[in-house]
Design a protein around this motif. Structure first.
Motif, PDB file in Angstrom:
ATOM      1  N   ARG A 104       2.027  10.328  -2.328  1.00 25.26           N
ATOM      2  CA  ARG A 104       1.338  10.394  -1.030  1.00 25.26           C
ATOM      3  C   ARG A 104       2.018   9.433  -0.043  1.00 25.26           C
ATOM      4  O   ARG A 104       1.413   8.454   0.410  1.00 25.26           O
ATOM      5  N   PRO A 105       3.289   9.706   0.293  1.00 23.89           N
ATOM      6  CA  PRO A 105       4.054   8.745   1.106  1.00 23.89           C
ATOM      7  C   PRO A 105       3.663   8.712   2.576  1.00 23.89           C
ATOM      8  O   PRO A 105       4.064   7.794   3.286  1.00 23.89           O
ATOM      9  N   ASP A 106       2.896   9.712   3.025  1.00 23.44           N
ATOM     10  CA  ASP A 106       2.666   9.829   4.473  1.00 23.44           C
ATOM     11  C   ASP A 106       1.222   9.582   4.888  1.00 23.44           C
ATOM     12  O   ASP A 106       0.811   9.984   5.978  1.00 23.44           O
ATOM     13  N   VAL A 155       0.845  -1.206   0.000  1.00 26.59           N
ATOM     14  CA  VAL A 155       0.000   0.000   0.000  1.00 26.59           C
ATOM     15  C   VAL A 155       0.874   1.249   0.000  1.00 26.59           C
ATOM     16  O   VAL A 155       0.655   2.191  -0.782  1.00 26.59           O
ATOM     17  N   ASP A 156       1.880   1.259   0.862  1.00 24.97           N
ATOM     18  CA  ASP A 156       2.731   2.445   0.974  1.00 24.97           C
ATOM     19  C   ASP A 156       3.532   2.673  -0.316  1.00 24.97           C
ATOM     20  O   ASP A 156       3.744   3.815  -0.726  1.00 24.97           O
ATOM     21  N   VAL A 157       3.974   1.582  -0.945  1.00 22.46           N
ATOM     22  CA  VAL A 157       4.680   1.684  -2.234  1.00 22.46           C
ATOM     23  C   VAL A 157       3.794   2.404  -3.262  1.00 22.46           C
ATOM     24  O   VAL A 157       4.239   3.334  -3.957  1.00 22.46           O
ATOM     25  N   HIS A 173       9.504   3.016  -0.099  1.00 22.25           N
ATOM     26  CA  HIS A 173       8.421   3.138   0.894  1.00 22.25           C
ATOM     27  C   HIS A 173       9.072   3.157   2.262  1.00 22.25           C
ATOM     28  O   HIS A 173      10.272   2.864   2.390  1.00 22.25           O
ATOM     29  N   ASP A 174       8.311   3.477   3.311  1.00 22.58           N
ATOM     30  CA  ASP A 174       8.886   3.402   4.655  1.00 22.58           C
ATOM     31  C   ASP A 174       7.940   2.718   5.635  1.00 22.58           C
ATOM     32  O   ASP A 174       7.987   2.976   6.842  1.00 22.58           O
ATOM     33  N   ALA A 175       7.097   1.815   5.128  1.00 21.59           N
ATOM     34  CA  ALA A 175       6.198   1.074   6.019  1.00 21.59           C
ATOM     35  C   ALA A 175       6.937  -0.103   6.649  1.00 21.59           C
ATOM     36  O   ALA A 175       7.824  -0.695   6.032  1.00 21.59           O
TER      37      ALA A 175
HETATM   38 CA   LIG Z   1       5.043   5.877   4.019  1.00 20.19          CA
END
Ligand SMILES: [Ca+2]
Ligand SMILES: [Ca+2]
Length: 340
Positions: A91-93, A82-84, A123-125
């Motif tokens: 919309r990374p945040d 999803v985060d990718v 991504h950063d999830a």
């Molecule tokens: Ca993110």
């Protein structure tokens, strides 16, 4: 040609009026506030649906408030996928949450595409079991929104919706889940079941049948249902071939087979993309027929059936005419490049 002695004055008036109408109409068309509830793991139509939702947000039609995942997957990478996709669309945040107690609906096999997306794109999830809980995200997001403003779009199991329905006061809100839904949610749109009745249980209902029973019986607001038969008629996927190799949704359709071949080549049913379109644009009369004045009933096996009942707030949709128009709209939105 319109001819009249007062034509210039009339024309000016017409012009001013139509401009005023345009401004009024434009300002009235606020983006639809959406919480997207997805089983981003098994079928890649969830990835396509998140692409459609981001494309509609790019066009100012939707505001994505949060994305929550259901049906805990052994790959542990639903939130990452999803985060990718959200990051690809700029919309990374966005707030993300995952269902932790979905043991009863655990998948047997890991996702064919979420690890690939997780490992190939920015991504950063965290892993799903380290992410905020879906219920916490639901309650925090709803509590922060104006009354009767939020549309919930559900395209997986109904586990998170049941958790929300039966939740109690927390640090986000003193309201019960039932009260929070009554106060904040204006519409819930669900891909699940089949109408007017299923011959065999549909996956989203079957895999957490107890949650589905609770939602159909107790949900305090209107629900618009989209059954299996709708998405089954709308085949998309090859449209993504023309998009960039940087597009993670393209990769999801490459990795996820349909009838033994990549969905990117042969296409596949577009259940979840259609539900997103319904949630954002509503059941537009040129695309949809709406059946109302009834309710959905379901049993512990996961069968669904439509029953006429004027007291209930359920509706379901049927495709008006052929699926060609919906197929074109969904394919175009899914393949549209990000606007960021
Ligand atoms: Ca993110
Ligand atoms: Ca789904």
């Amino acid at each position: 040609m319109f001819r009249s002695p007062c034509f210039p004055a009339f024309s000016l008036l017409l012009c001013v009026c139509s401009q005023a109408w345009f401004v009024q109409f434009s300002s009235a068309a606020e983006p639809v506030k959406i919480i997207f509830d997805t089983d981003m793991a098994g079928d890649c139509d969830d990835a396509g649906a998140l692409a459609v939702l981001n494309a509609l947000a790019d066009r100012g039609e939707a505001e994505i408030l949060a994305v929550v995942t259901n049906r805990k997957d052994p790959a542990n990478a639903s939130a990452a996928a999803v985060d990718v996709i959200n990051t690809y669309y700029g919309r990374p945040d966005l707030p993300l949450g995952t269902d932790k107690d979905g043991a009863k609906i655990n998948r047997a096999r890991p996702s064919a595409f979420t690890p690939g997306l997780r490992d190939s794109f920015p991504h950063d999830a965290a892993a799903d079991d380290m992410m905020p809980d879906a219920l916490t995200v639901y309650r925090k997001t709803l509590a922060a929104q104006p009354d009767h403003s939020v549309v919930i779009c559900s395209v997986g199991a109904l586990s998170n919706l049941e958790d929300l329905l039966h939740s109690t006061a927390d640090e986000s809100s003193p309201l019960s889940g039932l009260e929070l839904i009554q106060q904040k949610v204006k519409q819930t749109v669900i891909m699940g079941g089949g109408f007017p009745r299923t011959e065999r249980p549909e996956t989203n209902i079957k895999l957490d049948a107890a949650a589905a029973v609770a939602v159909v019986r107790e949900w305090p607001g209107p629900i618009l249902w989209q059954g299996f038969e709708v998405g089954a008629a709308i085949i998309t996927g090859p449209e993504l071939q023309a998009t960039s190799e940087e597009n993670p949704v393209r990769m999801a359709f490459q990795l996820r087979p349909y009838n033994g071949k990549p969905s990117l080549e042969v296409g596949k049913p577009s259940h979840d993309q259609a539900t997103v379109l319904l949630a954002v644009r509503g059941p537009q009369p040129h695309l949809w027929e709406v059946v109302d004045k009834g309710r959905v009933v379901t049993n512990s096996d996961g069968d669904t059936e439509w029953r006429t009942d004027r007291a209930q707030q359920h509706r379901y949709v049927k495709i008006k005419g052929t699926p060609a128009a919906l197929t074109k709209i969904i394919g175009d939105l899914m393949a549209a490049p990000p606007r960021h």
